[in-house]
Scaffold this active site. Sequence first.
Site, mmCIF file in Angstrom:
data_model
loop_
_atom_site.group_PDB
_atom_site.id
_atom_site.type_symbol
_atom_site.label_atom_id
_atom_site.label_comp_id
_atom_site.label_asym_id
_atom_site.label_seq_id
_atom_site.Cartn_x
_atom_site.Cartn_y
_atom_site.Cartn_z
ATOM 1 N N ILE A 167 -45.322 -61.859 19.348
ATOM 2 C CA ILE A 167 -44.677 -63.037 18.762
ATOM 3 C C ILE A 167 -45.352 -64.313 19.253
ATOM 4 C CG2 ILE A 167 -42.534 -64.370 18.633
ATOM 5 C CD1 ILE A 167 -41.042 -61.682 18.976
ATOM 6 N N ARG A 182 -34.696 -62.554 23.098
ATOM 7 C CA ARG A 182 -33.459 -61.880 23.442
ATOM 8 C C ARG A 182 -32.492 -62.874 24.074
ATOM 9 N NH1 ARG A 182 -34.222 -58.828 20.160
ATOM 10 N NH2 ARG A 182 -34.365 -56.556 20.211
ATOM 11 N N ASP A 226 -31.905 -68.468 17.884
ATOM 12 C CA ASP A 226 -31.676 -67.446 16.872
ATOM 13 C C ASP A 226 -31.073 -66.188 17.494
ATOM 14 O OD1 ASP A 226 -32.002 -66.446 14.111
ATOM 15 O OD2 ASP A 226 -33.400 -65.025 15.031
ATOM 16 N N GLU A 248 -23.421 -61.193 20.211
ATOM 17 C CA GLU A 248 -23.581 -61.341 18.764
ATOM 18 C C GLU A 248 -22.620 -60.422 18.023
ATOM 19 O OE1 GLU A 248 -27.678 -60.780 17.707
ATOM 20 O OE2 GLU A 248 -28.383 -62.385 19.024
ATOM 21 N N HIS A 299 -29.380 -64.840 14.232
ATOM 22 C CA HIS A 299 -30.327 -63.744 14.492
ATOM 23 C C HIS A 299 -30.905 -63.212 13.185
ATOM 24 C CE1 HIS A 299 -31.381 -60.318 17.523
ATOM 25 N NE2 HIS A 299 -32.412 -60.656 16.766
#
Length: 287
Positions: free
Chosen positions: A117, A200, A224, A229, A248
Amino acid sequence: LRRAEALLWVPPTPPPVLRALLVEGHAPAVRWCHGFYAGVDPIAAIAREVLLPAGIPLSNGRGAFSSSLAEYALMAALHFNKQVPRCMANRAAGRWERFTMNVLRGKTLGLLGYGSIARATAKLAAAFGMRIIALRRNVGGEAGEVVPEATYGYDDRAAFFGAADFIVCSLPATGETRHFVGAAAFEAMKESAVFISLGRGDVVDEAALVAALSRGRICGAALDVFEQEPLPAESPLWRCERLLLTAHNADLTSDYFEAGWATFVANAEAAAAGRPLLTPVDKSAGY
């Protein structure tokens, strides 16, 4: 199932299901496992306690979703750099305000973690003329189309946080990285800094972030991913000013499953041919 030689774990399948298949003799012929996501923290314990002793390799979806997450990182940087909330407020108020626009060129992008990433983000940021620095667990051997001008180790994190104008966090969730970005990190950042988290949620101390945003310690943040969650309705993050918040879904693109499946197939072909897996997971480290 007893003849299966590979298992593909696709969330939200509960990790105990995977553990049961492996330890209760339901899939005795398995010689390789693959996690559809890039993050394998939900099955990290299974990797250490079951796969590692049995010598069963594990691969993941690393790289499949990197380009979409890199786009999100640059979108978030531009959101604050170009003062998009101010532009929207001016439109709503019918106010013609010719304020000075900032630019990304010449600004320093700090990559917290230097995996797939981060490397994809570095490539896009370089096109904007940004300076790239990185912080990673193991310094040295940095590769990619864009090599950071400077790389910091974990012991030099304060210097890293203080040098960056935008910080993109893509660290994996491990025991070592839990709340890696906390009060000390936000104190070390510039008041003009923007923090962007898309790896994360456990890596960020959300209470410390709320405090930093509330008192203007940093310019803004984009999240995000979260510790819990879906994000609970009572979370103070919902009420934070200068916070860009998404559910997310930065990598939930129209080609999400095709991208993830292509990575699985590439690993499957390698495993079938006896070649090294393309995206192997270090089962001891958890990523």
